[in-house]
Design an enzyme around this catalytic site. Structure first.
Site, PDB file in Angstrom:
ATOM      1  N   HIS A 121       0.833  -1.202   0.000  1.00  0.00           N
ATOM      2  CA  HIS A 121       0.000   0.000   0.000  1.00  0.00           C
ATOM      3  C   HIS A 121       0.873   1.259   0.000  1.00  0.00           C
ATOM      4  O   HIS A 121       1.538   1.557   0.980  1.00  0.00           O
ATOM      5  CB  HIS A 121      -0.890  -0.027   1.251  1.00  0.00           C
ATOM      6  CG  HIS A 121      -1.827   1.112   1.367  1.00  0.00           C
ATOM      7  ND1 HIS A 121      -1.696   2.089   2.324  1.00  0.00           N
ATOM      8  CD2 HIS A 121      -2.937   1.435   0.650  1.00  0.00           C
ATOM      9  CE1 HIS A 121      -2.689   2.946   2.210  1.00  0.00           C
ATOM     10  NE2 HIS A 121      -3.458   2.580   1.201  1.00  0.00           N
ATOM     11  N   GLU A 144       1.239  -0.812  -5.121  1.00  0.00           N
ATOM     12  CA  GLU A 144       0.159   0.131  -5.425  1.00  0.00           C
ATOM     13  C   GLU A 144       0.664   1.501  -5.877  1.00  0.00           C
ATOM     14  O   GLU A 144       1.661   2.002  -5.354  1.00  0.00           O
ATOM     15  CB  GLU A 144      -0.730   0.338  -4.186  1.00  0.00           C
ATOM     16  CG  GLU A 144      -1.994   1.081  -4.533  1.00  0.00           C
ATOM     17  CD  GLU A 144      -2.642   1.809  -3.361  1.00  0.00           C
ATOM     18  OE1 GLU A 144      -1.961   2.147  -2.387  1.00  0.00           O
ATOM     19  OE2 GLU A 144      -3.850   2.071  -3.458  1.00  0.00           O
ATOM     20  N   ASP A 191      -1.216   5.269  -6.397  1.00  0.00           N
ATOM     21  CA  ASP A 191      -2.338   6.208  -6.483  1.00  0.00           C
ATOM     22  C   ASP A 191      -1.948   7.241  -7.539  1.00  0.00           C
ATOM     23  O   ASP A 191      -0.808   7.719  -7.551  1.00  0.00           O
ATOM     24  CB  ASP A 191      -2.567   6.906  -5.139  1.00  0.00           C
ATOM     25  CG  ASP A 191      -3.086   5.953  -4.072  1.00  0.00           C
ATOM     26  OD1 ASP A 191      -3.989   5.164  -4.377  1.00  0.00           O
ATOM     27  OD2 ASP A 191      -2.590   6.027  -2.934  1.00  0.00           O
ATOM     28  N   HIS A 200      -0.825  10.256  -3.463  1.00  0.00           N
ATOM     29  CA  HIS A 200      -2.028   9.672  -2.866  1.00  0.00           C
ATOM     30  C   HIS A 200      -3.318  10.377  -3.264  1.00  0.00           C
ATOM     31  O   HIS A 200      -4.340   9.749  -3.506  1.00  0.00           O
ATOM     32  CB  HIS A 200      -1.957   9.638  -1.336  1.00  0.00           C
ATOM     33  CG  HIS A 200      -3.245   9.170  -0.747  1.00  0.00           C
ATOM     34  ND1 HIS A 200      -4.168  10.025  -0.186  1.00  0.00           N
ATOM     35  CD2 HIS A 200      -3.804   7.946  -0.705  1.00  0.00           C
ATOM     36  CE1 HIS A 200      -5.227   9.335   0.201  1.00  0.00           C
ATOM     37  NE2 HIS A 200      -5.036   8.063  -0.099  1.00  0.00           N
ATOM     38  N   GLU A 208      -4.402   3.041  -8.840  1.00  0.00           N
ATOM     39  CA  GLU A 208      -5.726   3.575  -8.493  1.00  0.00           C
ATOM     40  C   GLU A 208      -5.941   4.911  -9.186  1.00  0.00           C
ATOM     41  O   GLU A 208      -5.141   5.844  -9.034  1.00  0.00           O
ATOM     42  CB  GLU A 208      -5.878   3.769  -6.975  1.00  0.00           C
ATOM     43  CG  GLU A 208      -7.252   4.375  -6.639  1.00  0.00           C
ATOM     44  CD  GLU A 208      -7.474   4.688  -5.164  1.00  0.00           C
ATOM     45  OE1 GLU A 208      -6.669   4.234  -4.312  1.00  0.00           O
ATOM     46  OE2 GLU A 208      -8.448   5.412  -4.869  1.00  0.00           O
TER      47      GLU A 208
HETATM   48  O1  G3P Z   1      -6.716   1.620  -2.740  1.00  0.00           O
HETATM   49  C1  G3P Z   1      -6.885   0.945  -1.536  1.00  0.00           C
HETATM   50  C2  G3P Z   1      -6.700   1.932  -0.483  1.00  0.00           C
HETATM   51  O2  G3P Z   1      -5.453   2.529  -0.750  1.00  0.00           O
HETATM   52  C3  G3P Z   1      -7.776   2.963  -0.544  1.00  0.00           C
HETATM   53  O3  G3P Z   1      -7.545   3.993   0.288  1.00  0.00           O
HETATM   54  O4  G3P Z   1      -7.094   6.364   0.560  1.00  0.00           O
HETATM   55  O5  G3P Z   1      -5.259   4.736   0.881  1.00  0.00           O
HETATM   56  O6  G3P Z   1      -6.090   5.249  -1.394  1.00  0.00           O
HETATM   57  P1  G3P Z   1      -6.444   5.128   0.063  1.00  0.00           P
HETATM   58 CA    CA Z   2      -5.124   3.644  -2.887  1.00  0.00          CA
END
Ligand code: G3P
Ligand code: CA
Length: 368
Positions: free
Chosen positions: A59, A86, A88, A101, A194
């Site tokens: 994450h 991941e 973002d 993020h 994401e």
């Molecule tokens: O994408 C999964 C999780 O990361 C969602 O929350 O706010 O950390 O992007 P966030």
């Molecule tokens: Ca995320």
């Protein structure tokens, strides 16, 4: 079935919800529903996958150890054995797709001191108001909060604020890192991008989904069998990607519907909602609190029917976010490993988003 799991026919409580995602959800689409209403589940028939098949999704990288979304954090996550890393994603003024993020720069960088006067009326510094070259001038730091001129680390036990030198990088640069490491190590680690705030980007004149898919196609992530899951909170954007963008771009990557612990997403967690999701997605990424009531007693974990609904609909389940800090672990779990034991071995999730890939990989290896 584990003796400490208690399956519920009805809703988990939405009292005290603390993960609102309304800023990322398209206003006016009318998905608001007052109550969570999870479908009936007898609780005795679910098949728990072998722990070794559980995906470790880093994450924001190994963000428990290094500032989130930095190249260093991604390299560390790779070295710690993550299965997927991941990203973002947001866009810059000059249409670059960068790894950040959310669309604000001010809580992870020194933008306020490098570009004073460039904040919007709300006091925030938006990535979309800066060129990539300008953003590359910024120094990235561990996430912080600013209140009355005082800076406080969001995670005080993690990497110190304003130490060393980290930069924002592009989505393409991160893919080149992962693919380069895949070449040099012989591994096959995936990416888990994401799309952030597509409605916001569209209002600013930018089609972030098309831009992200362009990058994925450039780097040969085009098929459902490729090592990518493309995630988003916005169901309307995911439907658009599935029905319009992927076919016209001759692509077929797996989509993941993120589901926040928020009333706005309640309709999505019903049997009917999950069936709709299964028409366009390969999986769901729910808050862990949508699977187990965070206020459960340690000996009686109140499990919703969401995981079974998703599995019955053919969807993978990748909950977020698993963190080792005590204040990030629901009171029903003794510690981080106990939390993993509950979700992986007892509940049977297919993967977890974690800030601590090393601890998670070690747990899964010991569970084999
Ligand atoms: O994408 C999964 C999780 O990361 C969602 O929350 O706010 O950390 O992007 P966030
Ligand atoms: Ca995320």
């Amino acid at each position: 079935m584990s003796e400490r799991l208690s399956y519920r026919k009805a809703a988990l409580s939405t009292e005290g919800i603390d993960e609102m995602k309304s800023d990322q959800f398209p206003v006016g689409h009318g998905i608001l529903v007052a109550l969570l209403f999870l479908a009936a589940c007898d609780g005795g028939t679910s098949v728990v996958p072998a722990a070794s098949e559980t995906l470790v999704i880093a994450h924001r990288g190994a963000s428990g150890y290094l500032p989130e979304h930095t190249i260093a954090a991604k390299a560390m996550a790779y070295a710690q054995g993550a299965d997927f890393i991941e990203q973002d994603l947001v866009m810059t003024q000059d249409d670059a797709v960068i790894v950040l993020h959310d669309h604000h720069l001010d809580t992870v960088s020194n933008v306020a001191s490098i570009f004073p006067g460039r904040a919007r009326g709300d006091g925030r510094y938006y990535a979309i108001d800066f060129t990539l070259a300008e953003i590359r001038e910024l120094s990235v730091t561990e996430r912080f909060e600013l209140q009355d001129g005082v800076i406080t680390a969001v995670f005080p036990e993690r990497f110190p604020i304003n130490r060393s030198t980290f930069r924002v990088h592009t989505f393409a640069e991160e893919i080149e890192l992962v693919q380069g490491l895949n070449r040099s190590t012989g591994r096959s680690v995936g990416i888990y991008p994401e799309i952030k705030s597509p409605a916001f980007h569209l209002a600013e004149g930018k089609d972030i989904s098309r831009a992200v898919l362009d990058v994925l196609k450039t780097y040969d992530y085009t098929r459902a069998t490729d090592m990518v899951f493309l995630q988003c909170f916005d169901p309307y954007e995911l439907v658009r990607i599935r029905q319009e963008l992927l076919p016209t771009m001759n692509m077929d990557v797996r989509l993941v519907q993120l589901i926040a612990y928020s009333k706005e997403f309640a309709a999505m967690t019903t049997a009917e909602g999950i069936q709709k999701v299964s028409a366009y997605a390969a999986g769901i990424g729910p808050s862990m609190h949508l699977l187990i009531d965070p206020d459960s007693d340690p000996g009686n974990l109140e499990v919703s029917g969401l995981l079974e609904l998703a599995h019955d609909a053919g969807l993978k389940v990748h909950p977020y976010t698993f963190r080792r800090e005590r204040n990030q672990i629901p009171a029903y779990a003794k510690d981080y490993e106990d939390l993993l034991d509950i979700f992986v071995n007892e509940l049977g999730v297919d993967g977890v988003f974690t800030d601590f890939p090393d601890r998670t990989v070690r747990f899964l290896e010991n569970a084999r």
